[in-house]
Design a protein around this motif. Structure first.
Motif, PDB file in Angstrom:
ATOM      1  N   GLN A   5      45.217  49.671  46.989  1.00 22.81           N
ATOM      2  CA  GLN A   5      44.608  48.110  47.488  1.00 22.81           C
ATOM      3  C   GLN A   5      43.970  48.807  47.806  1.00 22.81           C
ATOM      4  O   GLN A   5      42.999  47.400  47.404  1.00 22.81           O
ATOM      5  N   ASP A   6      42.871  48.912  49.025  1.00 24.58           N
ATOM      6  CA  ASP A   6      41.988  49.245  49.183  1.00 24.58           C
ATOM      7  C   ASP A   6      40.743  48.989  48.265  1.00 24.58           C
ATOM      8  O   ASP A   6      39.524  47.625  48.261  1.00 24.58           O
ATOM      9  N   TRP A   7      41.478  49.515  47.199  1.00 19.09           N
ATOM     10  CA  TRP A   7      40.103  49.039  46.589  1.00 19.09           C
ATOM     11  C   TRP A   7      40.098  48.271  45.384  1.00 19.09           C
ATOM     12  O   TRP A   7      38.825  47.763  44.840  1.00 19.09           O
ATOM     13  N   THR A   8      40.871  47.291  45.109  1.00 18.90           N
ATOM     14  CA  THR A   8      41.194  46.159  44.393  1.00 18.90           C
ATOM     15  C   THR A   8      40.191  45.485  45.257  1.00 18.90           C
ATOM     16  O   THR A   8      39.807  44.662  44.224  1.00 18.90           O
ATOM     17  N   ALA A   9      39.699  45.400  46.351  1.00 15.66           N
ATOM     18  CA  ALA A   9      38.414  44.211  46.887  1.00 15.66           C
ATOM     19  C   ALA A   9      37.728  44.255  45.969  1.00 15.66           C
ATOM     20  O   ALA A   9      36.366  43.795  46.119  1.00 15.66           O
ATOM     21  N   ARG A  10      37.282  46.045  46.191  1.00 12.08           N
ATOM     22  CA  ARG A  10      35.745  45.778  44.866  1.00 12.08           C
ATOM     23  C   ARG A  10      35.495  44.940  44.148  1.00 12.08           C
ATOM     24  O   ARG A  10      34.766  44.537  43.243  1.00 12.08           O
ATOM     25  N   THR A  11      36.468  44.747  43.174  1.00 13.18           N
ATOM     26  CA  THR A  11      36.654  44.189  42.049  1.00 13.18           C
ATOM     27  C   THR A  11      37.199  42.708  41.990  1.00 13.18           C
ATOM     28  O   THR A  11      37.506  42.075  41.072  1.00 13.18           O
ATOM     29  N   ALA A  12      37.968  42.406  42.776  1.00 17.72           N
ATOM     30  CA  ALA A  12      38.334  41.096  43.544  1.00 17.72           C
ATOM     31  C   ALA A  12      36.825  40.186  43.625  1.00 17.72           C
ATOM     32  O   ALA A  12      36.633  40.110  44.207  1.00 17.72           O
ATOM     33  N   GLN A  13      36.952  39.102  42.130  1.00 17.58           N
ATOM     34  CA  GLN A  13      36.506  37.963  41.632  1.00 17.58           C
ATOM     35  C   GLN A  13      36.638  36.438  41.631  1.00 17.58           C
ATOM     36  O   GLN A  13      36.090  36.123  41.104  1.00 17.58           O
ATOM     37  N   PRO A  15      37.118  33.541  44.653  1.00 14.52           N
ATOM     38  CA  PRO A  15      36.745  32.726  45.413  1.00 14.52           C
ATOM     39  C   PRO A  15      37.531  32.671  46.839  1.00 14.52           C
ATOM     40  O   PRO A  15      38.934  32.571  46.783  1.00 14.52           O
ATOM     41  N   GLU A  16      36.487  33.647  47.697  1.00  8.31           N
ATOM     42  CA  GLU A  16      37.318  33.350  48.853  1.00  8.31           C
ATOM     43  C   GLU A  16      38.684  35.001  49.117  1.00  8.31           C
ATOM     44  O   GLU A  16      38.596  34.973  49.713  1.00  8.31           O
ATOM     45  N   ALA A  17      38.051  35.809  48.168  1.00  8.62           N
ATOM     46  CA  ALA A  17      38.223  36.694  47.968  1.00  8.62           C
ATOM     47  C   ALA A  17      39.003  37.492  49.331  1.00  8.62           C
ATOM     48  O   ALA A  17      38.048  37.829  49.466  1.00  8.62           O
ATOM     49  N   GLY A  18      39.893  38.007  49.995  1.00 10.70           N
ATOM     50  CA  GLY A  18      40.213  38.604  51.099  1.00 10.70           C
ATOM     51  C   GLY A  18      40.185  37.610  52.228  1.00 10.70           C
ATOM     52  O   GLY A  18      40.510  38.866  53.304  1.00 10.70           O
ATOM     53  N   SER A  19      40.167  36.598  52.195  1.00  2.00           N
ATOM     54  CA  SER A  19      40.539  35.688  53.791  1.00  2.00           C
ATOM     55  C   SER A  19      41.848  35.523  53.713  1.00  2.00           C
ATOM     56  O   SER A  19      42.153  34.894  54.517  1.00  2.00           O
ATOM     57  N   GLY A  20      42.360  35.115  52.635  1.00  2.00           N
ATOM     58  CA  GLY A  20      44.079  35.372  52.913  1.00  2.00           C
ATOM     59  C   GLY A  20      44.376  33.531  53.038  1.00  2.00           C
ATOM     60  O   GLY A  20      45.207  33.423  53.676  1.00  2.00           O
ATOM     61  N   ASN A  21      43.358  32.793  52.448  1.00  2.00           N
ATOM     62  CA  ASN A  21      44.183  31.028  52.388  1.00  2.00           C
ATOM     63  C   ASN A  21      44.827  30.876  51.457  1.00  2.00           C
ATOM     64  O   ASN A  21      44.677  32.231  51.093  1.00  2.00           O
ATOM     65  N   TYR A  72      47.103  42.860  40.329  1.00  2.00           N
ATOM     66  CA  TYR A  72      47.107  41.272  41.082  1.00  2.00           C
ATOM     67  C   TYR A  72      49.088  41.391  42.178  1.00  2.00           C
ATOM     68  O   TYR A  72      48.487  40.962  43.339  1.00  2.00           O
ATOM     69  N   LEU A  73      49.794  42.128  42.673  1.00  2.00           N
ATOM     70  CA  LEU A  73      50.095  42.358  43.224  1.00  2.00           C
ATOM     71  C   LEU A  73      49.563  43.041  45.203  1.00  2.00           C
ATOM     72  O   LEU A  73      50.288  42.550  45.438  1.00  2.00           O
ATOM     73  N   ALA A  74      49.529  44.240  44.118  1.00  2.00           N
ATOM     74  CA  ALA A  74      47.708  44.368  46.372  1.00  2.00           C
ATOM     75  C   ALA A  74      47.202  42.956  46.103  1.00  2.00           C
ATOM     76  O   ALA A  74      46.884  43.402  47.566  1.00  2.00           O
ATOM     77  N   ARG A  75      46.764  42.408  45.634  1.00  2.00           N
ATOM     78  CA  ARG A  75      45.904  41.450  46.358  1.00  2.00           C
ATOM     79  C   ARG A  75      46.610  40.193  46.700  1.00  2.00           C
ATOM     80  O   ARG A  75      46.363  39.816  48.306  1.00  2.00           O
ATOM     81  N   CYS A  76      47.824  40.303  46.125  1.00  2.00           N
ATOM     82  CA  CYS A  76      48.352  39.143  47.042  1.00  2.00           C
ATOM     83  C   CYS A  76      49.058  39.577  48.293  1.00  2.00           C
ATOM     84  O   CYS A  76      48.928  39.230  49.252  1.00  2.00           O
ATOM     85  N   SER A  77      49.491  40.819  48.590  1.00  2.00           N
ATOM     86  CA  SER A  77      49.827  41.302  49.966  1.00  2.00           C
ATOM     87  C   SER A  77      49.532  41.620  50.446  1.00  2.00           C
ATOM     88  O   SER A  77      48.833  40.731  51.778  1.00  2.00           O
ATOM     89  N   HIS A  78      47.947  41.630  50.277  1.00  2.00           N
ATOM     90  CA  HIS A  78      46.365  41.625  50.599  1.00  2.00           C
ATOM     91  C   HIS A  78      46.247  40.512  51.112  1.00  2.00           C
ATOM     92  O   HIS A  78      45.786  39.950  52.698  1.00  2.00           O
ATOM     93  N   GLU A  79      46.219  39.282  51.178  1.00  2.00           N
ATOM     94  CA  GLU A  79      45.621  37.860  51.069  1.00  2.00           C
ATOM     95  C   GLU A  79      46.825  37.338  51.945  1.00  2.00           C
ATOM     96  O   GLU A  79      46.962  37.143  52.498  1.00  2.00           O
ATOM     97  N   LEU A  80      48.387  37.989  51.749  1.00  2.00           N
ATOM     98  CA  LEU A  80      48.957  37.878  53.271  1.00  2.00           C
ATOM     99  C   LEU A  80      49.089  38.690  54.301  1.00  2.00           C
ATOM    100  O   LEU A  80      49.490  38.214  55.323  1.00  2.00           O
TER     101      LEU A  80
END
Length: 111
Positions: A5-13, A15-21, A72-80
């Protein structure tokens, strides 16, 4: 799972990836459904084109689609704001509770 999950942040392209908005939550939710659709479509073509026989490297191709879903599940989880580890454990707890009540079958979130 958390390392992945942490690794996916490197490839998240997106808008505002990681902001949780909300836009990130929507974007990643649409990504999950899009990739799940691609997975389902490949399975549909197995039924249509080969009479339900798994031929060639189709299992590997399906596994690659599952990888996209996992991303995408990893990114969904992170955004939440949750870890995949926590989500998996909560799911285990929920299903163990349903099993103890003999409620695995059926419908409804809170059975």
């Amino acid at each position: 799972m958390n390392v992945y999950q942490d690794w996916t942040a490197r490839t998240a392209q997106y808008p505002e990836a990681g902001s949780g908005n909300l836009e990130c939550i929507i974007y990643t939710a649409l990504g999950v459904t899009g990739e799940a659709g691609e997975y389902a479509n490949k399975i549909k073509k197995i039924l249509r084109d080969t009479g339900g026989k798994m031929q060639g490297n189709i299992k590997y191709e399906l596994a690659l689609e599952l990888g996209d879903i996992l991303w995408y599940l990893a990114r969904c989880s992170h955004e939440l704001g949750f870890s995949l580890h926590d989500i998996a454990n909560w799911n285990i707890t929920k299903l163990e509770n349903r099993m103890s009540k003999n409620l695995i079958k059926g419908s409804g979130d809170h059975r």
